[in-house]
Design a protein around this motif. Structure first.
Motif, PDB file in Angstrom:
ATOM      1  N   ARG A 168       0.839  -1.196   0.000  1.00 39.30           N
ATOM      2  CA  ARG A 168       0.000   0.000   0.000  1.00 39.30           C
ATOM      3  C   ARG A 168       0.874   1.246   0.000  1.00 39.30           C
ATOM      4  N   TRP A 225      -6.465   1.199  -0.680  1.00 35.24           N
ATOM      5  CA  TRP A 225      -6.373   0.001   0.155  1.00 35.24           C
ATOM      6  C   TRP A 225      -7.103   0.178   1.485  1.00 35.24           C
ATOM      7  N   ASP A 226      -7.577   1.397   1.735  1.00 31.21           N
ATOM      8  CA  ASP A 226      -8.424   1.645   2.904  1.00 31.21           C
ATOM      9  C   ASP A 226      -9.909   1.605   2.543  1.00 31.21           C
ATOM     10  N   TYR A 227     -10.215   1.509   1.255  1.00 28.78           N
ATOM     11  CA  TYR A 227     -11.608   1.376   0.821  1.00 28.78           C
ATOM     12  C   TYR A 227     -12.114  -0.024   1.164  1.00 28.78           C
ATOM     13  N   ARG A 258     -14.466  -3.651   1.141  1.00 28.91           N
ATOM     14  CA  ARG A 258     -15.000  -4.700   0.279  1.00 28.91           C
ATOM     15  C   ARG A 258     -15.981  -5.473   1.129  1.00 28.91           C
ATOM     16  N   GLU A 261     -14.105   0.964  -3.586  1.00 29.24           N
ATOM     17  CA  GLU A 261     -13.864  -0.468  -3.419  1.00 29.24           C
ATOM     18  C   GLU A 261     -12.369  -0.725  -3.328  1.00 29.24           C
ATOM     19  N   THR A 262     -11.976  -1.616  -2.442  1.00 27.91           N
ATOM     20  CA  THR A 262     -10.579  -1.949  -2.221  1.00 27.91           C
ATOM     21  C   THR A 262      -9.825  -2.120  -3.526  1.00 27.91           C
ATOM     22  N   SER A 263      -8.715  -1.451  -3.644  1.00 27.16           N
ATOM     23  CA  SER A 263      -7.750  -1.496  -4.753  1.00 27.16           C
ATOM     24  C   SER A 263      -8.176  -0.737  -6.005  1.00 27.16           C
TER      25      SER A 263
END
Length: 165
Positions: free
Chosen positions: A6, A17-19, A21, A52-54
């Motif tokens: 990250r 990467w803080d979002y 899922r 959303e993550t990533s």
């Protein structure tokens, strides 16, 4: 499964990467603007962003803020495990076409009913997409519709060797 390192966000930045899922839908009052073949396709301060993550954010624009006269039904459909089935749209502005460049969810699953019939667009085929006047960089890879701005750091899904993230 390999998980990339990250990037540390700086002041005023977010890491994808803080979002979460499953993804989170969030109202935004930032100005979202899309131009294709010299025409303003969308201009709003009433959008939602999907986090959303990533992935960098994807923006969903209310129909009343989209120049629907330039949209035609596209051939594509897809299913998102979270949002449901999407239908695709093609842009045609004075004979310049971009096939399956936008999508919407006519019957989204809860908790995404707020974006029913809202439009999202891939930024890469457009002349310009902006968030609060900052020109967007398209999410890499062509499959995803995220909008990268200076306030979002990755690494982002869609870059080389990210298929199995």
């Amino acid at each position: 499964m390999f998980k990339p390192k990250r990037a540390e966000p700086g002041p005023g930045q977010e890491s994808v990467w803080d979002y979460p899922r499953p993804p989170k839908l969030e109202k935004t009052n930032k100005q979202i603007r899309i131009v294709f073949n010299g025409e303003v396709i969308a201009d709003t301060r009433n959008a939602y962003r999907m986090l959303e993550t990533s992935h960098p954010p994807t923006y969903y624009i209310p129909p009343e803020d989209v120049a629907e006269k330039f949209l035609e039904k596209g051939n594509g459909r897809s299913i998102c495990e979270w949002k449901g089935q999407a239908r695709y749209f093609t842009l045609d502005v004075d004979g310049k076409r971009a096939e399956n460049v936008g999508w919407a969810y006519p019957d989204p699953s809860p908790p995404f009913t707020a974006i029913k019939d809202y439009y999202a667009f891939y930024p890469a085929p457009m002349d310009e997409c902006t968030v609060d006047d900052e020109v967007v960089t398209p999410q890499p890879g062509g499959f995803y519709g995220g909008w990268i701005t200076s306030d979002v750091v990755g690494p982002f899904k869609g870059e080389p060797d990210t298929m199995w993230w």
